[in-house]
Design a protein around this motif. Structure first.
Motif, mmCIF file in Angstrom:
data_model
loop_
_atom_site.group_PDB
_atom_site.id
_atom_site.type_symbol
_atom_site.label_atom_id
_atom_site.label_comp_id
_atom_site.label_asym_id
_atom_site.label_seq_id
_atom_site.Cartn_x
_atom_site.Cartn_y
_atom_site.Cartn_z
ATOM 1 N N ILE A 10 -0.046 139.503 33.503
ATOM 2 C CA ILE A 10 0.217 138.107 33.178
ATOM 3 C C ILE A 10 1.058 138.062 31.915
ATOM 4 O O ILE A 10 0.754 138.733 30.935
ATOM 5 N N ILE A 11 2.130 137.294 31.966
ATOM 6 C CA ILE A 11 2.999 137.114 30.811
ATOM 7 C C ILE A 11 2.596 135.818 30.130
ATOM 8 O O ILE A 11 2.639 134.756 30.735
ATOM 9 N N VAL A 12 2.183 135.922 28.896
ATOM 10 C CA VAL A 12 1.748 134.755 28.154
ATOM 11 C C VAL A 12 2.919 134.151 27.389
ATOM 12 O O VAL A 12 3.051 132.952 27.286
ATOM 13 N N MET A 13 3.785 134.996 26.864
ATOM 14 C CA MET A 13 4.917 134.523 26.066
ATOM 15 C C MET A 13 6.068 134.032 26.927
ATOM 16 O O MET A 13 6.333 134.587 27.982
ATOM 17 N N THR A 14 6.737 133.026 26.430
ATOM 18 C CA THR A 14 8.007 132.625 27.030
ATOM 19 C C THR A 14 9.104 133.391 26.304
ATOM 20 O O THR A 14 8.852 134.047 25.285
ATOM 21 N N GLN A 15 10.326 133.301 26.806
ATOM 22 C CA GLN A 15 11.444 133.982 26.147
ATOM 23 C C GLN A 15 11.627 133.454 24.722
ATOM 24 O O GLN A 15 11.848 134.229 23.794
ATOM 25 N N THR A 16 11.526 132.158 24.543
ATOM 26 C CA THR A 16 11.695 131.560 23.213
ATOM 27 C C THR A 16 10.581 131.999 22.278
ATOM 28 O O THR A 16 10.834 132.340 21.125
ATOM 29 N N GLU A 17 9.357 132.016 22.768
ATOM 30 C CA GLU A 17 8.235 132.469 21.942
ATOM 31 C C GLU A 17 8.399 133.928 21.537
ATOM 32 O O GLU A 17 8.042 134.315 20.420
ATOM 33 N N ALA A 18 8.953 134.734 22.443
ATOM 34 C CA ALA A 18 9.188 136.144 22.123
ATOM 35 C C ALA A 18 10.192 136.286 20.982
ATOM 36 O O ALA A 18 10.000 137.099 20.072
ATOM 37 N N ILE A 19 11.250 135.494 21.014
ATOM 38 C CA ILE A 19 12.257 135.548 19.956
ATOM 39 C C ILE A 19 11.637 135.128 18.623
ATOM 40 O O ILE A 19 11.849 135.783 17.596
ATOM 41 N N ILE A 20 10.847 134.064 18.632
ATOM 42 C CA ILE A 20 10.187 133.601 17.406
ATOM 43 C C ILE A 20 9.243 134.689 16.879
ATOM 44 O O ILE A 20 9.201 134.964 15.678
ATOM 45 N N ALA A 21 8.493 135.304 17.766
ATOM 46 C CA ALA A 21 7.567 136.358 17.351
ATOM 47 C C ALA A 21 8.314 137.554 16.772
ATOM 48 O O ALA A 21 7.879 138.144 15.780
ATOM 49 N N LEU A 60 9.005 140.929 28.549
ATOM 50 C CA LEU A 60 8.112 140.068 27.768
ATOM 51 C C LEU A 60 6.741 140.697 27.503
ATOM 52 O O LEU A 60 6.243 140.599 26.381
ATOM 53 N N PRO A 61 6.102 141.372 28.473
ATOM 54 C CA PRO A 61 4.811 142.006 28.150
ATOM 55 C C PRO A 61 4.946 143.070 27.051
ATOM 56 O O PRO A 61 4.071 143.189 26.190
ATOM 57 N N ASP A 62 6.041 143.824 27.067
ATOM 58 C CA ASP A 62 6.253 144.841 26.034
ATOM 59 C C ASP A 62 6.503 144.209 24.670
ATOM 60 O O ASP A 62 5.991 144.677 23.655
ATOM 61 N N ILE A 63 7.284 143.142 24.652
ATOM 62 C CA ILE A 63 7.545 142.434 23.401
ATOM 63 C C ILE A 63 6.252 141.844 22.861
ATOM 64 O O ILE A 63 5.953 141.945 21.666
ATOM 65 N N GLU A 64 5.479 141.253 23.746
ATOM 66 C CA GLU A 64 4.205 140.666 23.335
ATOM 67 C C GLU A 64 3.277 141.737 22.746
ATOM 68 O O GLU A 64 2.631 141.528 21.722
ATOM 69 N N ARG A 65 3.236 142.894 23.383
ATOM 70 C CA ARG A 65 2.395 143.996 22.894
ATOM 71 C C ARG A 65 2.828 144.420 21.492
ATOM 72 O O ARG A 65 1.989 144.582 20.592
ATOM 73 N N VAL A 66 4.126 144.583 21.282
ATOM 74 C CA VAL A 66 4.632 144.990 19.966
ATOM 75 C C VAL A 66 4.311 143.936 18.917
ATOM 76 O O VAL A 66 3.872 144.262 17.809
ATOM 77 N N CYS A 67 4.507 142.681 19.265
ATOM 78 C CA CYS A 67 4.283 141.602 18.299
ATOM 79 C C CYS A 67 2.812 141.440 17.949
ATOM 80 O O CYS A 67 2.484 141.216 16.779
#
Length: 71
Positions: A10-21, A60-67
């Motif tokens: 499940i991807i929780v972040m949107t593309q915009t949220e990923a950039i902000i994070a 996005l899942p990888d970005i979310e994990r890093v953030c």
């Protein structure tokens, strides 16, 4: 929230949220470290942070994990 069938996650972040994070990690992680952990080039991370590109949805899942692991 969306479902990534290919990664069975499940991807929780949107593309915009990923950039902000990613922007919020400035000073905590280098763009080189982010790029290495996500599996993209440094120039790609730079373009995301500067708003020239948006991350591809399957990253996005990888970005979310890093953030979330580097708060």
């Amino acid at each position: 929230m969306t479902y990534d069938k290919a990664r069975d996650s499940i991807i929780v972040m949107t593309q915009t949220e990923a950039i902000i994070a990613l922007k919020s990690l400035n000073g905590k992680l280098t763009q080189e470290k982010i790029a290495h952990e996500v599996g993209v080039s440094v120039s790609t991370v730079n373009r995301w942070i500067n708003g020239k590109w948006k991350p591809i949805k399957y990253l996005l899942p990888d970005i979310e994990r890093v953030c979330t692991s580097n708060k």
